[in-house]
Design an enzyme around this catalytic site. Structure first.
Site, PDB file in Angstrom:
ATOM      1  N   ILE A   9       0.829  -1.217   0.000  1.00  0.00           N
ATOM      2  CA  ILE A   9       0.000   0.000   0.000  1.00  0.00           C
ATOM      3  C   ILE A   9       0.859   1.262   0.000  1.00  0.00           C
ATOM      4  O   ILE A   9       0.447   2.317  -0.504  1.00  0.00           O
ATOM      5  CB  ILE A   9      -0.979  -0.025   1.204  1.00  0.00           C
ATOM      6  CG1 ILE A   9      -2.177   0.906   0.963  1.00  0.00           C
ATOM      7  CG2 ILE A   9      -0.278   0.321   2.525  1.00  0.00           C
ATOM      8  CD1 ILE A   9      -3.325   0.697   1.938  1.00  0.00           C
ATOM      9  N   ASN A  22      -2.863   2.275  15.820  1.00  0.00           N
ATOM     10  CA  ASN A  22      -3.382   2.032  17.178  1.00  0.00           C
ATOM     11  C   ASN A  22      -3.762   3.384  17.761  1.00  0.00           C
ATOM     12  O   ASN A  22      -3.486   4.422  17.169  1.00  0.00           O
ATOM     13  CB  ASN A  22      -2.329   1.315  18.048  1.00  0.00           C
ATOM     14  CG  ASN A  22      -1.071   2.136  18.200  1.00  0.00           C
ATOM     15  OD1 ASN A  22      -1.090   3.240  18.739  1.00  0.00           O
ATOM     16  ND2 ASN A  22       0.029   1.618  17.677  1.00  0.00           N
ATOM     17  N   GLY A  30       3.577  -3.988  11.383  1.00  0.00           N
ATOM     18  CA  GLY A  30       2.654  -4.217  10.257  1.00  0.00           C
ATOM     19  C   GLY A  30       2.581  -3.056   9.272  1.00  0.00           C
ATOM     20  O   GLY A  30       3.586  -2.405   8.974  1.00  0.00           O
ATOM     21  N   VAL A  31       1.375  -2.791   8.804  1.00  0.00           N
ATOM     22  CA  VAL A  31       1.221  -1.742   7.775  1.00  0.00           C
ATOM     23  C   VAL A  31       1.518  -0.366   8.385  1.00  0.00           C
ATOM     24  O   VAL A  31       2.051   0.533   7.723  1.00  0.00           O
ATOM     25  CB  VAL A  31      -0.189  -1.801   7.143  1.00  0.00           C
ATOM     26  CG1 VAL A  31      -1.280  -1.361   8.097  1.00  0.00           C
ATOM     27  CG2 VAL A  31      -0.225  -0.985   5.867  1.00  0.00           C
ATOM     28  N   ASP A  32       1.250  -0.212   9.681  1.00  0.00           N
ATOM     29  CA  ASP A  32       1.549   1.052  10.389  1.00  0.00           C
ATOM     30  C   ASP A  32       3.054   1.342  10.288  1.00  0.00           C
ATOM     31  O   ASP A  32       3.489   2.440   9.918  1.00  0.00           O
ATOM     32  CB  ASP A  32       1.110   0.890  11.851  1.00  0.00           C
ATOM     33  CG  ASP A  32       1.026   2.202  12.614  1.00  0.00           C
ATOM     34  OD1 ASP A  32       0.745   2.149  13.827  1.00  0.00           O
ATOM     35  OD2 ASP A  32       1.234   3.267  12.009  1.00  0.00           O
ATOM     36  N   SER A 121      -7.339  -4.621  11.036  1.00  0.00           N
ATOM     37  CA  SER A 121      -7.499  -5.560  12.157  1.00  0.00           C
ATOM     38  C   SER A 121      -7.165  -7.012  11.822  1.00  0.00           C
ATOM     39  O   SER A 121      -7.241  -7.869  12.713  1.00  0.00           O
ATOM     40  CB  SER A 121      -8.934  -5.525  12.735  1.00  0.00           C
ATOM     41  OG  SER A 121      -9.131  -4.322  13.443  1.00  0.00           O
ATOM     42  N   GLY A 123      -4.315  -8.382  11.027  1.00  0.00           N
ATOM     43  CA  GLY A 123      -2.950  -8.823  11.357  1.00  0.00           C
ATOM     44  C   GLY A 123      -2.821  -8.992  12.863  1.00  0.00           C
ATOM     45  O   GLY A 123      -3.470  -9.851  13.473  1.00  0.00           O
ATOM     46  N   TYR A 125      -4.132  -7.518  15.202  1.00  0.00           N
ATOM     47  CA  TYR A 125      -5.382  -7.438  15.990  1.00  0.00           C
ATOM     48  C   TYR A 125      -6.247  -8.686  15.874  1.00  0.00           C
ATOM     49  O   TYR A 125      -7.299  -8.774  16.492  1.00  0.00           O
ATOM     50  CB  TYR A 125      -6.153  -6.171  15.630  1.00  0.00           C
ATOM     51  CG  TYR A 125      -5.611  -4.901  16.297  1.00  0.00           C
ATOM     52  CD1 TYR A 125      -4.467  -4.947  17.096  1.00  0.00           C
ATOM     53  CD2 TYR A 125      -6.225  -3.671  16.133  1.00  0.00           C
ATOM     54  CE1 TYR A 125      -3.973  -3.809  17.699  1.00  0.00           C
ATOM     55  CE2 TYR A 125      -5.741  -2.515  16.740  1.00  0.00           C
ATOM     56  CZ  TYR A 125      -4.607  -2.597  17.529  1.00  0.00           C
ATOM     57  OH  TYR A 125      -4.110  -1.459  18.135  1.00  0.00           O
TER      58      TYR A 125
HETATM   59  N1  APR Z   1       0.687  -2.984   2.410  1.00  0.00           N
HETATM   60  C1  APR Z   1      -0.581  -3.491   2.507  1.00  0.00           C
HETATM   61  N2  APR Z   1      -0.987  -4.254   3.538  1.00  0.00           N
HETATM   62  C2  APR Z   1      -0.074  -4.545   4.487  1.00  0.00           C
HETATM   63  C3  APR Z   1       1.271  -4.064   4.463  1.00  0.00           C
HETATM   64  C4  APR Z   1       1.630  -3.251   3.356  1.00  0.00           C
HETATM   65  N3  APR Z   1       2.865  -2.735   3.245  1.00  0.00           N
HETATM   66  N4  APR Z   1       1.923  -4.536   5.562  1.00  0.00           N
HETATM   67  C5  APR Z   1       1.045  -5.292   6.238  1.00  0.00           C
HETATM   68  N5  APR Z   1      -0.152  -5.319   5.598  1.00  0.00           N
HETATM   69  C6  APR Z   1      -1.382  -6.041   5.952  1.00  0.00           C
HETATM   70  C7  APR Z   1      -1.210  -7.256   6.814  1.00  0.00           C
HETATM   71  O1  APR Z   1      -0.803  -8.374   6.032  1.00  0.00           O
HETATM   72  C8  APR Z   1      -2.632  -7.424   7.346  1.00  0.00           C
HETATM   73  O2  APR Z   1      -3.423  -8.139   6.412  1.00  0.00           O
HETATM   74  O3  APR Z   1      -2.194  -5.174   6.734  1.00  0.00           O
HETATM   75  C9  APR Z   1      -3.146  -5.975   7.417  1.00  0.00           C
HETATM   76  C10 APR Z   1      -3.315  -5.403   8.819  1.00  0.00           C
HETATM   77  O4  APR Z   1      -2.352  -5.978   9.679  1.00  0.00           O
HETATM   78  P1  APR Z   1      -1.594  -5.066  10.795  1.00  0.00           P
HETATM   79  O5  APR Z   1      -0.694  -4.130  10.106  1.00  0.00           O
HETATM   80  O6  APR Z   1      -1.019  -6.014  11.795  1.00  0.00           O
HETATM   81  O7  APR Z   1      -2.756  -4.197  11.459  1.00  0.00           O
HETATM   82  P2  APR Z   1      -3.868  -4.594  12.545  1.00  0.00           P
HETATM   83  O8  APR Z   1      -4.165  -6.053  12.549  1.00  0.00           O
HETATM   84  O9  APR Z   1      -4.978  -3.625  12.327  1.00  0.00           O
HETATM   85  O10 APR Z   1      -3.142  -4.277  13.929  1.00  0.00           O
HETATM   86  C11 APR Z   1      -2.883  -2.932  14.254  1.00  0.00           C
HETATM   87  O11 APR Z   1      -0.586  -3.351  14.657  1.00  0.00           O
HETATM   88  O12 APR Z   1       1.155  -2.347  13.607  1.00  0.00           O
HETATM   89  C12 APR Z   1       0.383  -2.315  14.742  1.00  0.00           C
HETATM   90  O13 APR Z   1       0.410  -0.013  15.396  1.00  0.00           O
HETATM   91  C13 APR Z   1      -0.399  -1.048  14.857  1.00  0.00           C
HETATM   92  O14 APR Z   1      -1.054  -1.519  17.095  1.00  0.00           O
HETATM   93  C14 APR Z   1      -1.506  -1.487  15.763  1.00  0.00           C
HETATM   94  C15 APR Z   1      -1.780  -2.902  15.276  1.00  0.00           C
END
Ligand code: APR
Length: 182
Positions: A9, A22, A30-32, A121, A123, A125
């Site tokens: 993304i 968060n 993760g994506v954050d 959520s 990943g 979460y």
């Molecule tokens: N591009 C697109 N999607 C991505 C990327 C990327 N570069 N990196 C990870 N993802 C996907 C993951 O594979 C997953 O399917 O984003 C989705 C969400 O996963 P997470 O990033 O773990 O987010 P989430 O489950 O909402 O958890 C949020 O994780 O990173 C921390 O600060 C964040 O505390 C918060 C929690």
């Protein structure tokens, strides 16, 4: 029509990408983590400048906040906080739907016309993919039916499994989607 793609993304050159953040908005994994790395340190400064609604909370679960994209190819980042999965009877579906609705409301306020969502959520979460896919697809389809903009709504999967989960949900819900391998 909602588009389903498989891509990083942070590489999308569109009006806005959505961050699965968060409540502190101070970054994470993760994506954050990927978005903060690609946007550069000014993103964290912009997030820190967002008012705390209560100690340590800049964006309550289900809500959305917007910042510039800085070094990202995307012009804006809309940060939203998905629910942590606790089994499904703690308002998770309602909060996840709210993430998508509130993000689109904020996008419209800023005349954003192309926006990409990650699988919020799904990943860290722990939200089960198929359940989350159904909530996301129905919320986005409902919103797009209600208001025509943003014209381009993209669901951006990082892996094929999530792209498939969204496609299955679209079929189940009879939502028309376009797919393109990015
Ligand atoms: N591009 C697109 N999607 C991505 C990327 C990327 N570069 N990196 C990870 N993802 C996907 C993951 O594979 C997953 O399917 O984003 C989705 C969400 O996963 P997470 O990033 O773990 O987010 P989430 O489950 O909402 O958890 C949020 O994780 O990173 C921390 O600060 C964040 O505390 C918060 C929690």
């Amino acid at each position: 029509m909602i588009e389903i793609i498989q891509a990083d993304i942070t590489a999308l050159a569109i009006d806005a990408i959505v961050n699965a953040a968060n409540e502190t908005l101070l970054g994470g994994g993760g994506v954050d983590g990927a978005i903060h790395r690609a946007a550069g340190p000014r993103l964290l400064d912009a997030c820190r400048a967002i008012l705390e609604v209560r100690p340590g909370v800049r964006c309550p679960t289900g809500e959305a906040r917007i910042t510039p994209g800085f070094d990202l190819p995307a012009r804006h980042v809309i940060h939203t906080v998905g629910p942590v999965w606790h089994g499904g009877d703690h308002r998770e579906p309602e909060l996840l739907a709210a993430c998508h609705r509130n993000t689109l409301t904020l996008a419209r306020e800023r005349a954003i016309d192309s926006i990409a969502f990650p699988a919020i959520s799904c990943g860290v979460y722990g939200y089960p993919r198929d359940a989350a896919a159904g909530v996301a697809l129905s919320a986005l389809a409902e919103e797009q039916h209600r208001v025509r903009t943003p014209h381009r709504i993209i669901l951006c999967a990082f892996d094929a499994g999530m792209a498939e989960a969204w496609r299955r949900a679209a079929e189940r819900l009879h939502v028309a989607v376009a797919g393109s391998e990015q």
